[in-house]
Design a protein around this motif. Structure first.
Motif, short mmCIF file in Angstrom:
data_model
loop_
_atom_site.label_atom_id
_atom_site.label_comp_id
_atom_site.label_asym_id
_atom_site.label_seq_id
_atom_site.Cartn_x
_atom_site.Cartn_y
_atom_site.Cartn_z
N PRO A 66 0.81 -1.22 0.00
CA PRO A 66 0.00 0.00 0.00
C PRO A 66 0.84 1.27 0.00
CG PRO A 66 -0.85 -1.56 1.61
CD PRO A 66 0.45 -2.10 1.13
N ALA A 99 -6.72 3.09 1.19
CA ALA A 99 -5.94 1.85 1.29
C ALA A 99 -4.63 2.09 2.04
CB ALA A 99 -5.65 1.29 -0.10
N ARG A 101 -4.07 4.33 4.34
CA ARG A 101 -4.38 4.56 5.76
C ARG A 101 -4.73 3.23 6.46
NH1 ARG A 101 -7.76 8.60 5.07
NH2 ARG A 101 -9.47 7.16 4.68
N ASP A 102 -5.49 2.39 5.78
CA ASP A 102 -6.00 1.18 6.42
C ASP A 102 -5.05 0.00 6.38
OD1 ASP A 102 -8.40 1.83 7.50
OD2 ASP A 102 -9.60 1.27 5.75
N ALA A 103 -4.18 -0.06 5.37
CA ALA A 103 -3.46 -1.32 5.13
C ALA A 103 -1.95 -1.21 5.19
CB ALA A 103 -3.88 -1.90 3.77
N SER A 104 -1.39 0.00 5.34
CA SER A 104 0.07 0.11 5.42
C SER A 104 0.56 -0.46 6.75
CB SER A 104 0.51 1.57 5.32
OG SER A 104 0.21 2.08 4.04
N ILE A 105 1.81 -0.92 6.76
CA ILE A 105 2.36 -1.50 7.98
C ILE A 105 2.59 -0.44 9.05
CG2 ILE A 105 4.39 -2.62 9.00
CD1 ILE A 105 4.69 -4.26 6.46
N GLN A 110 0.47 5.05 6.68
CA GLN A 110 -0.88 5.32 7.18
C GLN A 110 -1.22 6.81 7.16
OE1 GLN A 110 -0.78 3.47 11.04
NE2 GLN A 110 -0.56 1.42 10.17
N ARG B 58 -0.21 -7.27 2.13
CA ARG B 58 -1.38 -6.60 2.69
C ARG B 58 -2.67 -6.90 1.91
NH1 ARG B 58 1.00 -5.69 7.30
NH2 ARG B 58 -0.28 -3.92 7.96
N MET B 61 -5.91 -8.52 4.50
CA MET B 61 -6.35 -7.69 5.63
C MET B 61 -7.79 -7.99 6.05
SD MET B 61 -3.54 -6.09 5.96
CE MET B 61 -3.63 -4.60 6.95
N LEU B 70 -6.78 -1.86 9.54
CA LEU B 70 -7.03 -3.28 9.28
C LEU B 70 -5.80 -4.07 9.74
CD1 LEU B 70 -8.51 -2.97 5.66
CD2 LEU B 70 -9.76 -3.13 7.81
N SER B 94 -9.53 -2.20 0.47
CA SER B 94 -8.08 -2.39 0.62
C SER B 94 -7.57 -3.51 -0.28
CB SER B 94 -7.74 -2.71 2.08
OG SER B 94 -7.42 -1.52 2.76
N PHE B 101 -2.66 -1.96 -7.19
CA PHE B 101 -1.29 -1.44 -7.04
C PHE B 101 -0.28 -2.42 -7.64
CE2 PHE B 101 -2.26 1.28 -3.01
CZ PHE B 101 -2.79 2.27 -3.82
#
Lengths: 127, 290
Positions: A66, A99, A101-105, A110, B58, B61, B70, B94, B101
């Motif tokens: 992401p 995506a 914001r929600d899914a980055s490590i 985020q 990812r 999630m 998530l 996501s 991506f």
């Protein structure tokens, strides 16, 4: 602009907002690093957003998808919007932001869309 | 006299709610495994059969009540009282974006399930336009045994971990570079024969995208003769030494075209050495006409 590159833009309507963590959170802003950056009407905000997008693309470590791809897709969309494309790229920018914001490590990915989304939503930049 | 205590230690378990269903699993079980593991409906890319995942892609999630973001189901252990949702608008968004991506930046044509997931989540990798940056790398052919095509690489880290601490302990490859320029690389990007590579091929075994490929397969694909529908798989035991590693021979037109090892083999866990992986030509040297 509050909280640095990972923070957000406050608009003219927010001038009386107390610089208080809880209060800022209520309106969707953040104190972040504590930086307050003042932009007057002569500042080219689109150029600011380009620089912020380039900064995050550069800072991404590349570990998660992401952030690694999201930051470069965000930058590309902003470049297109700066050149005058319309609604489709704005909605793409929103999709990318969600995506990241929600899914980055980590916190970098985020928050990589915070400032840009706040400028679009609160100040109407790029619209 | 002391009585012999023959009661087994109790396995600690935790109870959680997944999609409205109460489940009880052993402590340490990941959310993905609690849902049934691979093929349970949650898409996975960097999660391999024999590697502990780095949760880098990812795509798996899910939502956990109380979590700001998530969480990756492949890695997050179930905890007592956890409330998990595996499908929602937010999750689907996501997953769709991760698929877009990757699909817009690397070649996923040899990655299993991508087409069906793109359809399921409405992912359209073409909407980033023809100018979207791609990982554009030439195919690296620098030895006789396998090729590396990093324009197919999703940086799942599985090859790095198979080469490094999770299996081979050779530590020949790692990630070099940052951000979109990050690539799997040998030390100083030297050619494989100049690296410490021992050609065990365990990196090829775990690669989910075809970025690492046996030269035998690569050459046949280039020639248009690679045809998995015509291939059979024969499980046998390697005859080189006394370990007894399980081999899976992939045979097309009476010729071995590649060798893998069953990931669930108790002896190899999918791993082999150079002899088992690549030393098969002697089995199919055919007498010439004269």
């Amino acid at each position: 602009m509050l909280g640095g590159a990972a923070g957000g833009f406050a608009g003219p309507a927010d001038l009386d907002l107390p610089l208080d963590d809880a209060r800022l959170r209520e309106v969707g802003l953040t104190l972040g690093s504590g930086v307050v950056m003042v932009h007057d009407q002569h500042v080219d905000l689109v150029d600011q957003l380009r620089r912020i997008a380039a900064f995050f693309r550069d800072e991404s470590c590349g570990q998660c998808v992401p952030c690694r791809v999201g930051t470069i897709r965000q930058e590309e969309a902003i470049e297109r919007l700066a050149a005058g494309t319309g609604e489709a790229d704005l909605s793409l920018l929103r999709d990318i932001a969600g995506a990241m914001r929600d899914a980055s490590i980590c916190g970098l990915g985020q928050t990589a869309a915070n400032a840009i989304q706040s400028a679009v939503v609160r100040l109407g930049v790029l619209t | 006299m002391t009585a012999i205590d023959d009661t087994r230690p109790e396995i600690a378990t935790v109870e959680a709610m997944i999609d409205g269903v109460t489940v009880r699993v052993a402590e340490g079980t990941t959310i993905l495994d609690a849902c049934g593991g691979r093929g349970c409906g949650i898409p996975t890319l960097c999660y391999g059969e024999t590697i502990t995942p780095r949760n880098a892609c990812r795509v798996c999630m899910v939502e956990v009540e109380g979590s700001r973001t998530l969480v990756p189901s492949c890695s997050r252990p179930v905890t007592e009282g956890m409330v998990v949702t595996t499908r929602s608008e937010r999750i689907d968004h996501s997953r769709r974006m991760v698929l877009e991506f990757l699909g817009s930046s690397v070649d996923l044509s040899l990655t299993d399930h991508v087409e069906e997931w793109n359809a399921e989540y409405g992912a359209d990798p073409t909407r980033y336009g023809p100018e979207a940056a791609r990982v554009d790398e030439p195919v690296r052919i620098d030895n006789d045994l396998y090729v590396r095509d990093y324009s197919k690489c999703i940086l799942c880290y599985q090859c790095v971990d198979a080469c490094g601490e999770q299996w081979q302990n050779s530590f020949v490859i790692d990630i070099a570079g940052r951000g979109f320029d990050a690539r799997v690389s040998t030390e100083h990007d030297v050619a494989l024969p100049d690296s410490g590579c021992v050609y065990c091929g365990n990196c090829i075994q775990v690669c989910p995208t075809g970025a690492l490929m046996f030269t035998s397969e690569y050459d046949m694909r280039q020639a248009g003769t690679w045809d998995e529908a015509r291939q059979t798989q024969v499980d046998t035991v390697c005859g080189y030494c006394g370990v007894g590693c399980n081999l899976r021979l992939h045979v097309q037109d009476d010729s071995i075209v590649k060798v893998t090892s069953p990931p669930d083999s108790g002896i190899t866990s999918g791993n082999l050495c150079v002899k088992g992986r690549f030393g098969f030509q002697h089995a199919q040297n055919r007498p010439t006409a004269d």
